[in-house]
Scaffold this motif. Structure first.
Motif, mmCIF file in Angstrom:
data_model
loop_
_atom_site.group_PDB
_atom_site.id
_atom_site.type_symbol
_atom_site.label_atom_id
_atom_site.label_comp_id
_atom_site.label_asym_id
_atom_site.label_seq_id
_atom_site.Cartn_x
_atom_site.Cartn_y
_atom_site.Cartn_z
ATOM 1 N N ALA A 100 0.831 -1.208 0.000
ATOM 2 C CA ALA A 100 0.000 0.000 0.000
ATOM 3 C C ALA A 100 0.862 1.254 0.000
ATOM 4 O O ALA A 100 0.577 2.236 -0.704
ATOM 5 N N LEU A 101 1.934 1.246 0.785
ATOM 6 C CA LEU A 101 2.831 2.406 0.852
ATOM 7 C C LEU A 101 3.537 2.640 -0.483
ATOM 8 O O LEU A 101 3.637 3.776 -0.963
ATOM 9 N N TYR A 102 4.029 1.576 -1.101
ATOM 10 C CA TYR A 102 4.728 1.719 -2.378
ATOM 11 C C TYR A 102 3.766 2.156 -3.480
ATOM 12 O O TYR A 102 4.125 2.970 -4.350
ATOM 13 N N THR A 103 2.545 1.617 -3.457
ATOM 14 C CA THR A 103 1.555 2.025 -4.457
ATOM 15 C C THR A 103 1.226 3.510 -4.308
ATOM 16 O O THR A 103 1.148 4.246 -5.298
ATOM 17 N N ILE A 144 6.696 4.834 6.177
ATOM 18 C CA ILE A 144 5.721 5.593 6.967
ATOM 19 C C ILE A 144 6.345 6.872 7.509
ATOM 20 O O ILE A 144 5.767 7.962 7.426
ATOM 21 N N LEU A 145 7.539 6.755 8.064
ATOM 22 C CA LEU A 145 8.199 7.909 8.665
ATOM 23 C C LEU A 145 8.471 8.994 7.623
ATOM 24 O O LEU A 145 8.173 10.174 7.844
ATOM 25 N N TRP A 187 -4.969 8.341 2.650
ATOM 26 C CA TRP A 187 -5.457 6.990 2.371
ATOM 27 C C TRP A 187 -4.335 5.974 2.294
ATOM 28 O O TRP A 187 -4.522 4.796 2.632
ATOM 29 N N THR A 188 -3.156 6.388 1.874
ATOM 30 C CA THR A 188 -2.011 5.468 1.873
ATOM 31 C C THR A 188 -1.657 5.050 3.288
ATOM 32 O O THR A 188 -1.460 3.857 3.577
ATOM 33 N N LEU A 189 -1.560 6.029 4.184
ATOM 34 C CA LEU A 189 -1.226 5.715 5.571
ATOM 35 C C LEU A 189 -2.352 4.932 6.250
ATOM 36 O O LEU A 189 -2.091 4.021 7.048
#
Length: 519
Positions: free
Chosen positions: A279-282, A436-437, A453-455
């Motif tokens: 999800a973070l990479y997307t 995240i950081l 929405w990513t987080l």
């Protein structure tokens, strides 16, 4: 300090030190760090500041400046300003008004400067004394110099659009707006182009843009995590797991009736973390790299640089998992293609400023998300070390109702098998934590709905499976789960505080301005 510590901690610091003393302490701290080349680079990189666009370069009083944006300070603040402002994004410092009595103070401030220092002298004597030491002299009636006392980013960016105009902020602007004001103005004044869409990708992989490769890695990580979850909830062990252990699932259950559940809890948590990374990479690919955000590519790169090498944990555990290895082999070339070059063309939207109270609440949320990311990184590092050394923590053995030697007696390969899962989860957690950081530290902007929405998706994928699987197998020790509860609390609170700011709607401002050609 960045805005996400300056504003949330400004009140407590003023209560302890006094308002003026806390402001001077912050300025001196920045000046002390910024006076060293390594410290200046650290501040600039940590704050997410990048080189300003070329069209913002110009000159002031005959001195060339990289960005026509700076600060005007009295002589008493000159030394700290000259050292603290460049890493924050200022291109010039004006000292005004300066009399002959202030000449020594200004000379000391000018020594070792990294950006132009100009002076508005009160008399010819002061100008003569400082001419060999400063870069130029300004006058109070120069139509190309705009002094601003209002912290409005929109107004300052609009002034910069006039060719040759230099915008100089009064000290009160930074006191009110925070140290990130220069970077916010520079970004608002940056010309942008429309972002590409899916139909622009084409069919030839040789011409695929970096953001598309990054998006494929994110989707691949999500699929791999869902696949790992399906295996864990289904057969639990694949054929190569059984061959390595020399045991079937029934034999593991017969040896210890908690053992299969323990393996499932480790693997479900790992699968959730993989989906969170996906999800973070997307999000970074679609919302950041596609729109020309250099910091998005760097966050993506640093996260992957930590995550992919954890494949080599097998050198310590002795267990090579074919499916894990195959996933890494497929995704790593895509990852390299995604980060091989930095995006240069700005393609982001410009959202007008909103209520300042909304931004201040969002900064508190930002601080909470950054704390969460830092905490997850520390937790991942600890889990990796435990997995590569002792493997179990006391609460694990209490849940299993046995000791390490008893488990080794079941199969000499059982503990290394568990160690592989445990250490791999720690490495994945560190990779997610970095994303995240850095996304929280560098991506906090009004109207950037994709950041929210990513987080939120990463938090749901990472935390919820961990809580559910622990409850399902009755491994509910509070001390063991306390970091998860803390992460859920800080993430939920942070996102709720930031939602009105990150998800703000509004016109995208004036039509995208074409990027001027390089000269």
């Amino acid at each position: 300090m960045p805005d996400w510590t300056y504003h949330p901690l400004r009140g407590p610091a003023a209560a302890v030190l006094g308002e003026r003393r806390s402001q001077r302490a912050a300025l001196r701290l920045l000046a002390s760090i910024g006076s060293r080349p390594s410290g200046a680079r650290l501040i600039a990189r940590a704050f997410g500041h990048r080189h300003p666009p070329r069209h913002l370069a110009g000159d002031l009083a005959g001195a060339p400046v990289t960005v026509r944006l700076g600060i005007s300070v009295p002589p008493a603040l000159a030394r700290e300003a000259v050292r603290a402002m460049p890493p924050l994004g200022a291109g010039v410092v004006e000292v005004a008004p300066v009399s002959a009595a202030d000449a020594r103070t200004v000379r000391e401030a000018a020594a070792g400067r990294s950006i132009p220092l100009v002076v508005r002298a009160c008399d010819p004597e002061a100008e003569a004394a400082l001419r060999p030491h400063v870069d130029g002299f300004t006058s109070g009636d120069d139509p190309h110099v705009v002094h601003v006392s209002d912290p409005s980013v929109t107004a300052a960016a609009a002034a910069l659009q006039k060719p040759g105009t230099v915008v100089l902020a009064r000290p009160g602007v930074l006191v009110e707006a925070g140290p990130g004001w220069f970077a916010r103005v520079t970004e608002a004044a940056t010309p942008t182009e429309p972002a590409p869409v899916l139909r622009d990708v084409g069919r030839d992989p040789r011409r695929w843009p970096a953001w598309w490769w990054a998006l494929l890695v994110g989707l691949g990580m999500t699929g791999a995590g869902l696949g790992a979850a399906a295996i864990t909830l289904g057969p639990v062990l694949l054929w190569y797991d059984r061959d390595y252990l020399g045991l079937t699932l029934n034999e593991l259950h017969a040896a210890n009736h908690h053992l299969v559940h323990f393996l499932q809890h480790d693997r479900i948590t790992m699968a959730g973390t993989m989906v969170a990374i996906g999800a973070l990479y997307t999000g970074l690919a679609w919302g950041g790299i596609r729109r020309g955000r250099p910091w998005a590519r760097e966050a993506y790169l640093l996260s992957g640089a930590i995550g992919f090498p954890t494949l080599f944990y097998f050198l310590a555990t002795g267990f090579v998992e074919p499916l894990h290895t195959a996933t890494a082999v497929v995704l790593f070339p895509m990852f390299v293609a995604a980060v091989r070059r930095t995006p240069h063309t700005p393609r982001w939207r410009v959202i007008p400023e909103g209520p300042e109270r909304e931004r201040r609440r969002a900064l508190v949320g930002q601080l909470l998300l950054i704390v969460t990311g830092a905490g997850l990184f520390v937790g991942g590092a600890v889990i990796s070390v435990v997995g590569l050394t002792g493997v179990f923590v006391p609460t694990d053995l209490a849940f299993l109702g046995t000791g390490t030697r008893t488990l080794e007696a079941v199969s000499p390969r059982l503990v290394p098998f568990i160690a592989h899962d445990r250490a791999g989860f720690g490495g994945a957690l560190m990779s997610a934590a970095v994303a995240i950081l850095l996304l929280s530290a560098w991506g906090w902007r009004r109207g950037e709905t994709w950041v929210f929405w990513t987080l939120a998706a990463a938090a749901a994928a990472g935390f919820l499976p961990a809580v559910v699987v622990h409850g399902a197998i009755h491994y509910t020790d509070f001390v063991h789960l306390a970091p998860v509860y803390f992460g859920i609390a800080t993430t939920t609170t942070g996102l709720l505080l930031a939602r009105p700011y990150l998800c703000a709607e509004g016109p995208a401002g004036p039509p995208a301005r074409p990027v001027p050609p390089a000269r």
